[in-house]
Design a protein around this motif. Structure first.
Motif, PDB file in Angstrom:
ATOM      1  N   THR A   1      84.310  72.674  -1.543  1.00 32.24           N
ATOM      2  CA  THR A   1      82.978  72.683  -2.157  1.00 32.24           C
ATOM      3  C   THR A   1      82.288  74.017  -1.865  1.00 32.24           C
ATOM      4  O   THR A   1      82.673  74.772  -0.960  1.00 32.24           O
TER       5      THR A   1
ATOM      6  N   THR B   1      78.179  75.576  -1.570  1.00 31.44           N
ATOM      7  CA  THR B   1      76.758  75.234  -1.530  1.00 31.44           C
ATOM      8  C   THR B   1      75.934  76.409  -2.040  1.00 31.44           C
ATOM      9  O   THR B   1      76.069  77.541  -1.558  1.00 31.44           O
TER      10      THR B   1
ATOM     11  N   VAL C   1      72.092  77.792  -2.484  1.00 29.64           N
ATOM     12  CA  VAL C   1      70.739  77.546  -2.005  1.00 29.64           C
ATOM     13  C   VAL C   1      69.763  78.252  -2.923  1.00 29.64           C
ATOM     14  O   VAL C   1      69.873  79.455  -3.176  1.00 29.64           O
TER      15      VAL C   1
ATOM     16  N   ASP D   1      66.143  74.556  -1.191  1.00 34.64           N
ATOM     17  CA  ASP D   1      66.984  73.412  -1.587  1.00 34.64           C
ATOM     18  C   ASP D   1      68.418  73.870  -1.799  1.00 34.64           C
ATOM     19  O   ASP D   1      68.661  74.907  -2.425  1.00 34.64           O
ATOM     20  N   GLY D   2      69.358  73.157  -1.242  1.00 38.17           N
ATOM     21  CA  GLY D   2      70.773  73.459  -1.403  1.00 38.17           C
ATOM     22  C   GLY D   2      71.475  72.411  -2.266  1.00 38.17           C
ATOM     23  O   GLY D   2      71.188  71.214  -2.179  1.00 38.17           O
ATOM     24  N   THR D   3      72.398  72.864  -3.120  1.00 44.28           N
ATOM     25  CA  THR D   3      73.167  71.968  -3.995  1.00 44.28           C
ATOM     26  C   THR D   3      74.647  72.225  -3.807  1.00 44.28           C
ATOM     27  O   THR D   3      75.079  73.378  -3.813  1.00 44.28           O
ATOM     28  N   ASP D   4      75.416  71.143  -3.574  1.00 42.01           N
ATOM     29  CA  ASP D   4      76.871  71.238  -3.379  1.00 42.01           C
ATOM     30  C   ASP D   4      77.583  71.142  -4.725  1.00 42.01           C
ATOM     31  O   ASP D   4      77.286  70.281  -5.558  1.00 42.01           O
ATOM     32  N   TYR D   5      78.558  71.993  -4.938  1.00 43.23           N
ATOM     33  CA  TYR D   5      79.373  72.009  -6.150  1.00 43.23           C
ATOM     34  C   TYR D   5      80.848  71.931  -5.751  1.00 43.23           C
ATOM     35  O   TYR D   5      81.273  72.548  -4.779  1.00 43.23           O
TER      36      TYR D   5
END
Length: 297
Positions: free
Chosen positions: A277, A279, A281, A285-289
């Protein structure tokens, strides 16, 4: 040989001669008595069968003959001359043995039709029911046999299922008149049948018609000398061994929600992702892909 033995032999021969004379005299007396009775008993002419005849066999000059019969014991319906029997084309309505008098009720009229209706007693009816190689006792039921008729039907009630069936004996000690197109009592060879014609009362004939609409009918062969009735009871499917066992329904798992959140109560969560994955930021806010793999590592 001494004198004593000669006397013994002579006495034995004398007793033997006396015994033979007595036996001959007795037999002669019996014969004379029979001849005297025959002379005193008036005789009549009766037509009898000279050959065995089956159902539907035509009466001809070759299979009948005229004999002397005691006039006091002539059966009703007997013929006293062959011309009356041979007037037209008559056939046997029942099997006739050699020496048996030809009776009007056992032969057809001058039209020569071997009608099975001639075998139906007064106040009785002939009724045909549908059977097969199983319900017809494997084809071993023949005309002249006695059977019971069993009805298999679905049980009534809102809670009844397709497995809830019941058997009931609706008729007992019923005589079979014909199987398919066979009405000869001596034709005992087993054959696959589709119908059985039975002898019943008018009331029982109506019961058979209604029973055929309610379910399937089966025959059970019974001993013709067994006159026992009323000893049978109804049998349901629940009384068969093993019918009390069942397999409960299995719960099928529900798929997880597509959004990845928690599903509804009782649903099964999707397995966690274990691949690489990344991440990203944005601000705080952080989003995992998920990162797809290309080629070998």
């Amino acid at each position: 040989m001494n004198r004593r033995n000669i006397i013994v032999l002579a006495a034995a021969a004398l007793f033997g001669l006396v015994a033979v004379f007595i036996v001959n005299t007795w037999f002669s007396g019996v014969e004379e008595q029979q001849e005297r009775l025959a002379a005193e008993t008036p005789l009549a002419k009766v037509v009898v069968a000279s050959q065995p005849m089956e159902f539907g066999a035509p009466l001809t000059q070759e299979n009948i003959r005229l004999v002397d019969w005691p006039s006091r014991s002539v059966p009703p319906g007997a013929f006293n001359n062959t011309e009356s029997v041979l007037n037209g084309t008559r056939v046997a309505l029942r099997p006739i043995l050699v020496g048996e008098p030809i009776l009007a009720e056992r032969v057809s009229g001058t039209d020569g039709r071997a009608a099975i209706s001639a075998n139906i007693p007064e106040d009785m009816r002939a009724m045909t029911i549908r059977v097969n190689e199983i319900t017809g006792v494997g084809g071993f039921v023949v005309p002249g046999d006695v059977v019971d008729v069993i009805l298999t039907r679905q049980m009534q009630g809102e809670g009844a299922t397709s497995a809830d069936v019941v058997n009931a004996v609706i008729l007992e000690s019923v005589q079979v008149l014909a199987i398919d197109q066979r009405s000869n009592e001596k034709d005992t060879s087993p054959k696959v049948v589709n119908a059985a014609t039975v002898l019943v009362s008018p009331y029982d004939a109506q019961k058979l018609i209604l029973a055929a609409r309610l379910g399937s009918l089966s025959l059970t062969l019974r001993n013709i000398e067994d006159q026992t009735t009323g000893a049978t009871t109804m049998v349901t499917g629940r009384e068969i061994a093993g019918s009390g066992f069942y397999v409960p329904a299995r719960n099928n798992p529900q798929p997880a929600a597509a959004s990845g959140g928690t599903g509804s109560t009782g649903s099964v969560a999707a397995p966690a992702y274990r691949g690489p994955t990344m991440t990203v930021v944005r601000g705080v806010d952080g989003t995992d892909y998920r990162v797809k793999r290309y080629g070998r590592r």
